[in-house]
Design an enzyme around this catalytic site. Sequence first.
Site, PDB file in Angstrom:
ATOM      1  N   GLY A  39       0.836  -1.206   0.000  1.00  0.00           N
ATOM      2  CA  GLY A  39       0.000   0.000   0.000  1.00  0.00           C
ATOM      3  C   GLY A  39       0.871   1.257   0.000  1.00  0.00           C
ATOM      4  O   GLY A  39       1.635   1.463  -0.932  1.00  0.00           O
ATOM      5  N   SER A 112       6.403  -4.854  -1.116  1.00  0.00           N
ATOM      6  CA  SER A 112       6.215  -3.494  -1.618  1.00  0.00           C
ATOM      7  C   SER A 112       6.318  -2.500  -0.454  1.00  0.00           C
ATOM      8  O   SER A 112       7.325  -2.481   0.251  1.00  0.00           O
ATOM      9  CB  SER A 112       4.894  -3.404  -2.373  1.00  0.00           C
ATOM     10  OG  SER A 112       4.800  -2.216  -3.097  1.00  0.00           O
ATOM     11  N   TRP A 113       5.286  -1.665  -0.220  1.00  0.00           N
ATOM     12  CA  TRP A 113       5.320  -0.766   0.930  1.00  0.00           C
ATOM     13  C   TRP A 113       5.598  -1.536   2.221  1.00  0.00           C
ATOM     14  O   TRP A 113       6.279  -1.031   3.123  1.00  0.00           O
ATOM     15  CB  TRP A 113       4.016   0.011   1.067  1.00  0.00           C
ATOM     16  CG  TRP A 113       3.744   0.455   2.479  1.00  0.00           C
ATOM     17  CD1 TRP A 113       2.850  -0.091   3.351  1.00  0.00           C
ATOM     18  CD2 TRP A 113       4.397   1.521   3.180  1.00  0.00           C
ATOM     19  NE1 TRP A 113       2.910   0.566   4.571  1.00  0.00           N
ATOM     20  CE2 TRP A 113       3.852   1.553   4.483  1.00  0.00           C
ATOM     21  CE3 TRP A 113       5.397   2.429   2.841  1.00  0.00           C
ATOM     22  CZ2 TRP A 113       4.268   2.478   5.446  1.00  0.00           C
ATOM     23  CZ3 TRP A 113       5.823   3.345   3.798  1.00  0.00           C
ATOM     24  CH2 TRP A 113       5.248   3.374   5.078  1.00  0.00           C
ATOM     25  N   ASP A 267      10.310  -5.142 -12.738  1.00  0.00           N
ATOM     26  CA  ASP A 267       9.505  -4.251 -11.889  1.00  0.00           C
ATOM     27  C   ASP A 267       9.770  -2.817 -12.322  1.00  0.00           C
ATOM     28  O   ASP A 267      10.714  -2.172 -11.868  1.00  0.00           O
ATOM     29  CB  ASP A 267       9.871  -4.463 -10.425  1.00  0.00           C
ATOM     30  CG  ASP A 267       8.938  -3.738  -9.478  1.00  0.00           C
ATOM     31  OD1 ASP A 267       8.228  -2.818  -9.924  1.00  0.00           O
ATOM     32  OD2 ASP A 267       8.910  -4.107  -8.289  1.00  0.00           O
ATOM     33  N   HIS A 295       6.454  -6.789 -10.342  1.00  0.00           N
ATOM     34  CA  HIS A 295       6.247  -6.356  -8.966  1.00  0.00           C
ATOM     35  C   HIS A 295       5.599  -7.468  -8.144  1.00  0.00           C
ATOM     36  O   HIS A 295       4.394  -7.516  -7.970  1.00  0.00           O
ATOM     37  CB  HIS A 295       5.375  -5.104  -8.964  1.00  0.00           C
ATOM     38  CG  HIS A 295       5.422  -4.320  -7.683  1.00  0.00           C
ATOM     39  ND1 HIS A 295       6.538  -3.610  -7.293  1.00  0.00           N
ATOM     40  CD2 HIS A 295       4.489  -4.138  -6.717  1.00  0.00           C
ATOM     41  CE1 HIS A 295       6.285  -3.010  -6.144  1.00  0.00           C
ATOM     42  NE2 HIS A 295       5.055  -3.311  -5.777  1.00  0.00           N
TER      43      HIS A 295
END
Length: 315
Positions: A39, A112-113, A267, A295
Amino acid sequence: MTGEQSKIDSGWVNVPHARIYWEATGEPAGIPVLYLHGGPGGSLGRGGYRKRHDHSRFRVVGLDQRGCGKSSPHVQDDIDHLSENTTQALIEDIETVREHLGIEKWIVTGVSWGSTLALAYALEHPNRVLGIALVAVTTSSRDEIQWITEDVGRIFPEAWSDFLEAAHAEPGERVVEAYARRLAGQDRDDARLAALSWDRWESTHVSLDPNWLPGPLFEDEQERMTFALLVTHYWSNDGFLVDGQEIITRIHELNGIPGHLIHGRRDISGPAVTAWQLHRRWDSSRLIIIEDEGHGGPGCMVALTQAVQEIAAMV
């Protein structure tokens, strides 16, 4: 894996101005593994993370970060406390969950985040971390945010032109700042339009991943608003990390803690240079490049499972 057959324990912990949802699956006496979702604002979703680890050996813990998922209130329903939703607050929330579950140390994973948050947490509480395994590695630096919101538009010029025009940026305002302002503004109809534009751009800039299917990230309006509002809030503030470079400059402090940095070569929204820079400065890390993925594809997730197993073998 034995994920589908394992009982899921779940609940909430109270923190200032919020209730944080957590869930734990697998062997209660097993090696704890924390999963931090992407996120910001992506939530645990349907819990696919639980299937990645052997439930007879591990206790797999996930939480919905402040303001999203099953945590309450949702960020768009609590705009007055938006300024208190920071990386530092999320780190404190993680510690509250850890203490509530009686966990002394755990393997920390993130995607990711979630990888930014995992590294920020580990830098704050290294004595609580057995090892770190990350996929689609980010640090939420100013350079990364500049790339994903503006510079990558050189590859998708048509979509980025629409994204820029829909930002309604004021003079001197970065694109991400314009979206953050509108999404948190009093005009909720305008905020919904901004969330739609943000969703279209998010769906575009990861589309070189061969596993990616084009289309909106979120069909549900509430989920779309939650995601857009939290992402722009964090990115417009450089992840609430000092000078936007805090993780890179401090990563050597994790020397001695095993780390696995897993990243797809394709990515495009988060180039592999971030994982490489971290690896060069983190002596006890391994860099794992999945050549044919973007990703966080399936090969990356297999590598994540293997990384957790390798860290566990050292415990």
